[in-house]
Scaffold this motif. Structure first.
Motif, PDB file in Angstrom:
ATOM      1  N   ILE A   1     117.299  58.351  36.533  1.00 17.13           N
ATOM      2  CA  ILE A   1     116.024  59.045  37.378  1.00 17.13           C
ATOM      3  C   ILE A   1     116.114  58.816  38.900  1.00 17.13           C
ATOM      4  O   ILE A   1     116.001  59.850  39.646  1.00 17.13           O
ATOM      5  CB  ILE A   1     114.829  58.308  36.771  1.00 17.13           C
TER       6      ILE A   1
ATOM      7  N   LEU B   1     109.149  63.873  32.923  1.00 12.75           N
ATOM      8  CA  LEU B   1     110.069  62.847  33.904  1.00 12.75           C
ATOM      9  C   LEU B   1     109.403  61.322  34.270  1.00 12.75           C
ATOM     10  O   LEU B   1     109.965  60.410  34.214  1.00 12.75           O
ATOM     11  CB  LEU B   1     110.697  63.482  35.304  1.00 12.75           C
TER      12      LEU B   1
ATOM     13  N   ARG C   1     110.084  57.540  32.932  1.00 15.98           N
ATOM     14  CA  ARG C   1     110.136  56.299  33.758  1.00 15.98           C
ATOM     15  C   ARG C   1     109.094  55.105  33.061  1.00 15.98           C
ATOM     16  O   ARG C   1     109.537  53.851  33.182  1.00 15.98           O
ATOM     17  CB  ARG C   1     109.481  56.517  35.107  1.00 15.98           C
TER      18      ARG C   1
END
Length: 338
Positions: free
Chosen positions: A57, A10, A14
């Motif tokens: 996100i 994750l 980003r």
């Protein structure tokens, strides 16, 4: 609970989102503003959709954070300490550099620069010190809506509530009308499908209302298809699929590569400082008749260096200080928040 690896992925996503936006600005956007004579830039257009990955996100992480807080003030402290200190430094640095070096069409006066410190200055028609700040206004509006749902005990209904809002917007559009501009901004309608997708991914990740979450994801995809061109829609679907593969399935193990995770760590600072400072560097190279690509590489290296100093010299020390004095502050484990 998902594995640490998936949360590392994750962070890497980003970082990829930040890198995509930087490439978009240095190649495609700079060409639109000032020109890159003889340089191919169309390939970088897709980088603008890195912002949409950021929004997914944010939907995931903010919903996650609110599910862990005990008191409303916990969330407020979490957001303010995360976003504002490093942002204030970015505003001051960018304003000073642009004021001294010059950047046609992108300078602002000192009053506007001070107003930028609010982060929601766009609502008052005040120009940005750096154009990338427009996404922060969108993010803040999403936080306000999520915080409101949390206060009224409606957080678990967020998917359904946002689904109703999105469907209402589509109905209005199909009727030949448009939402009033103020309402469009207030409800962050152009980006609500991406934030909602992030919430859906969180529920799927946690095994909560999985079937309903997949149905809402399908609706988000349909709405994106209605509101965007075929090529834009394809890019957004690719982004959503990549998120699903990385976070839900854990199938993109290459994203645990350390440089990508590092980019994720400094992504917020990098996003804040790369554009106008990078443009100043690129213009300096053009002014000296030096190769434009060398200017962009220099701008990238400088932005990475400044972002690293901001992350490790401001953002993380502030967060450690807050942790020490406010132990109840919610931190999402194993992943940084934006």
């Amino acid at each position: 609970m998902a594995s640490k690896q998936r949360l590392t992925e994750l962070d890497a996503l980003r970082g990829l989102a930040a890198l995509a936006v930087v490439l978009y600005h240095y190649f495609y956007r700079y060409d639109a503003l000032y020109g890159h004579p003889g340089l191919a830039v169309d390939w970088a257009y897709a980088g603008r959709f890195g912002v949409h990955l950021f929004f997914i996100i944010s939907g995931f992480v903010i919903f996650w954070t609110l599910n862990r807080v005990e008191r409303p003030v916990d969330f407020v402290i979490s957001r303010v300490s995360r976003l504002y200190p490093v942002y204030w430094f970015a505003v001051a640095l960018t304003y000073c550099v642009v004021s001294v070096m010059g950047l046609p069409g992108r300078e602002v006066d000192s009053v506007a620069a001070l107003a930028n410190l609010l982060m929601f200055h766009q609502w008052f028609g005040i120009p940005h010190v750096d154009g990338v700040y427009w996404t922060l206004t969108v993010e803040l509006m999403f936080y306000v809506w999520m915080f409101g749902l949390f206060l009224f005990g409606l957080l678990k209904q967020a998917e359904r509530i946002f689904m109703v809002v999105m469907v209402a917007d589509v109905v209005v559009r199909l009727s030949g009308s448009d939402m009033p501009p103020f309402l469009n901004q207030l409800l962050i309608l152009p980006y609500l499908p991406m934030f909602t997708a992030g919430i859906c991914f969180y529920n799927i990740w946690q095994g909560l209302q999985t079937n309903a979450a997949y149905r809402t994801l399908l609706l988000c995809a349909v709405i994106l298809g209605i509101n965007h061109s075929v090529s834009q829609f394809a890019l957004m679907l690719l982004i959503m699929l990549s998120f699903w593969l990385a976070v839900i399935r854990g199938a993109l193990g290459f994203l645990t590569w350390r440089p990508l995770v590092f980019l994720g760590t400094i992504s917020y600072s990098l996003y804040l400082v790369h554009q106008n400072l990078g443009y100043v560097v690129i213009q300096l190279f053009y002014g000296q008749d030096w190769p434009a690509v060398a200017g962009m590489i220099t701008a990238m290296v400088l932005s990475l260096l400044i972002a690293s100093l901001m992350t490790y010299g401001i953002e993380q020390p502030v967060l450690r200080w807050v942790r020490q004095r406010y132990p109840r502050r919610p931190f999402s484990p194993q992943t940084s928040e934006r």
